[in-house]
Motif scaffolding. Structure first.
Motif, short mmCIF file in Angstrom:
data_model
loop_
_atom_site.label_atom_id
_atom_site.label_comp_id
_atom_site.label_asym_id
_atom_site.label_seq_id
_atom_site.Cartn_x
_atom_site.Cartn_y
_atom_site.Cartn_z
N THR A 1 1.02 -1.27 0.34
CA THR A 1 0.07 0.08 0.76
C THR A 1 0.70 1.39 -0.06
O THR A 1 2.02 1.12 0.42
N GLY A 2 0.57 2.20 -0.31
CA GLY A 2 1.62 3.89 -0.17
C GLY A 2 1.28 4.51 -1.23
O GLY A 2 0.57 3.89 -2.71
N ASP A 3 2.11 5.44 -1.50
CA ASP A 3 2.70 5.78 -2.86
C ASP A 3 2.93 4.19 -4.62
O ASP A 3 2.99 5.19 -4.93
N ASP A 4 3.31 3.60 -3.74
CA ASP A 4 4.17 2.88 -4.47
C ASP A 4 3.14 1.89 -4.62
O ASP A 4 3.06 1.04 -3.46
N CYS A 5 3.17 0.75 -5.66
CA CYS A 5 2.63 -0.81 -5.65
C CYS A 5 3.91 -1.32 -5.38
O CYS A 5 3.11 -2.55 -4.90
N PHE A 6 5.19 -1.83 -5.85
CA PHE A 6 5.62 -2.83 -5.11
C PHE A 6 6.77 -2.09 -4.65
O PHE A 6 7.56 -1.40 -4.89
N ILE A 7 7.33 -3.38 -3.77
CA ILE A 7 8.94 -3.38 -3.07
C ILE A 7 9.27 -4.33 -3.79
O ILE A 7 9.32 -5.80 -3.84
N VAL A 8 10.60 -4.26 -4.97
CA VAL A 8 11.31 -5.08 -5.51
C VAL A 8 12.28 -5.36 -4.80
O VAL A 8 13.47 -4.11 -4.73
N ARG A 9 13.52 -6.36 -4.94
CA ARG A 9 14.46 -6.80 -4.42
C ARG A 9 14.59 -7.57 -5.84
O ARG A 9 14.67 -8.59 -6.32
N LEU A 10 16.39 -6.65 -6.04
CA LEU A 10 17.44 -7.17 -7.30
C LEU A 10 18.39 -7.86 -7.27
O LEU A 10 19.03 -6.60 -6.21
N VAL A 11 19.24 -8.60 -7.32
CA VAL A 11 20.58 -9.56 -7.45
C VAL A 11 20.71 -8.53 -9.43
O VAL A 11 20.87 -9.00 -9.85
N LEU A 12 22.12 -8.07 -8.73
CA LEU A 12 22.50 -7.69 -9.76
C LEU A 12 24.16 -7.79 -9.95
O LEU A 12 25.07 -8.27 -8.71
N ARG A 13 24.90 -7.46 -11.20
CA ARG A 13 25.82 -8.38 -11.24
C ARG A 13 26.78 -7.03 -11.73
O ARG A 13 28.01 -6.60 -11.65
N SER A 14 26.17 -5.76 -12.43
CA SER A 14 26.52 -4.90 -12.57
C SER A 14 25.95 -3.14 -12.51
O SER A 14 24.30 -3.65 -12.42
N ILE A 15 26.00 -1.86 -12.61
CA ILE A 15 25.32 -1.33 -12.33
C ILE A 15 24.92 -1.12 -13.69
O ILE A 15 23.91 -0.93 -14.11
N ALA A 16 25.59 -1.51 -14.49
CA ALA A 16 24.59 -1.48 -16.29
C ALA A 16 23.69 -2.46 -15.55
O ALA A 16 22.27 -1.91 -16.67
N GLN A 17 23.49 -3.50 -15.62
CA GLN A 17 22.62 -4.73 -15.17
C GLN A 17 21.40 -4.32 -15.04
O GLN A 17 20.15 -4.04 -15.63
N LEU A 18 21.58 -2.98 -13.75
CA LEU A 18 20.93 -2.19 -12.99
C LEU A 18 19.58 -1.41 -14.10
O LEU A 18 18.58 -1.42 -14.12
N ASP A 19 20.62 -0.51 -14.75
CA ASP A 19 20.10 -0.10 -15.83
C ASP A 19 19.33 -0.85 -17.22
O ASP A 19 18.52 0.22 -17.61
N GLU A 20 19.69 -1.82 -17.66
CA GLU A 20 19.01 -2.49 -18.44
C GLU A 20 17.86 -3.40 -18.30
O GLU A 20 16.26 -3.06 -18.86
N ILE A 21 17.79 -3.23 -16.77
CA ILE A 21 16.33 -3.45 -16.03
C ILE A 21 15.13 -2.99 -15.87
O ILE A 21 14.35 -2.73 -16.51
#
Length: 144
Positions: free
Chosen positions: A97-117
């Protein structure tokens, strides 16, 4: 409800899900058949939903984790929900609930991968990302 023996069984399995029925029986002071029966009933009642392995992420190449708050654009809620479920790097996602609808935990190999996702959902949702520095409390059982 569960009794004290069930609590002890669940706690022992939470520490080591690979314990044998014989070892569990010794820990709680019951026979192996009694423990097997209790475990079966706990599974049937949905108290125990499965057994899992705790995997270290860094040896698998995941050196970063991120928490992403996701607010779908109007009319895009289910599209975003389905998209998040299809991204393998999403290891947890809570609808909140609240302003956001989802809270997501991501695992990443790099910051570039974060951008791709994030690029995959940017036209469907607003996001706010925090990089996890450390996890001070690991996922654990609530008080039994």
């Amino acid at each position: 409800m569960i009794d004290d023996i069930d609590r002890r069984l669940i706690s022992a399995l939470a520490e080591d899900a690979r314990l044998s029925v014989k070892d569990l029986a010794a820990r709680v002071g019951l026979s192996s058949p009694s423990v097997s029966d209790r475990l079966r009933r706990l599974e049937e009642r949905g108290v125990i939903q499965g057994f899992s392995v705790d995997v270290a992420l860094e040896p698998l190449g995941y050196t970063l984790q991120a928490i992403v708050r996701v607010k779908p654009l109007p009319g895009k809620l289910y599209i975003v929900q389905n998209l998040l479920s299809e991204i393998p790097e999403v290891i947890e996602c809570d609808k909140v609930t609240g302003d956001d609808c989802f809270i997501v935990r991501l695992v990443l190999r790099s910051i570039a991968q974060l951008d791709e996702i994030l690029d995959r959902i940017i036209d469907k949702a607003q996001t706010s990302t925090s990089i996890v520095k450390s996890q001070t409390v690991k996922r654990r059982l609530p008080p039994l």
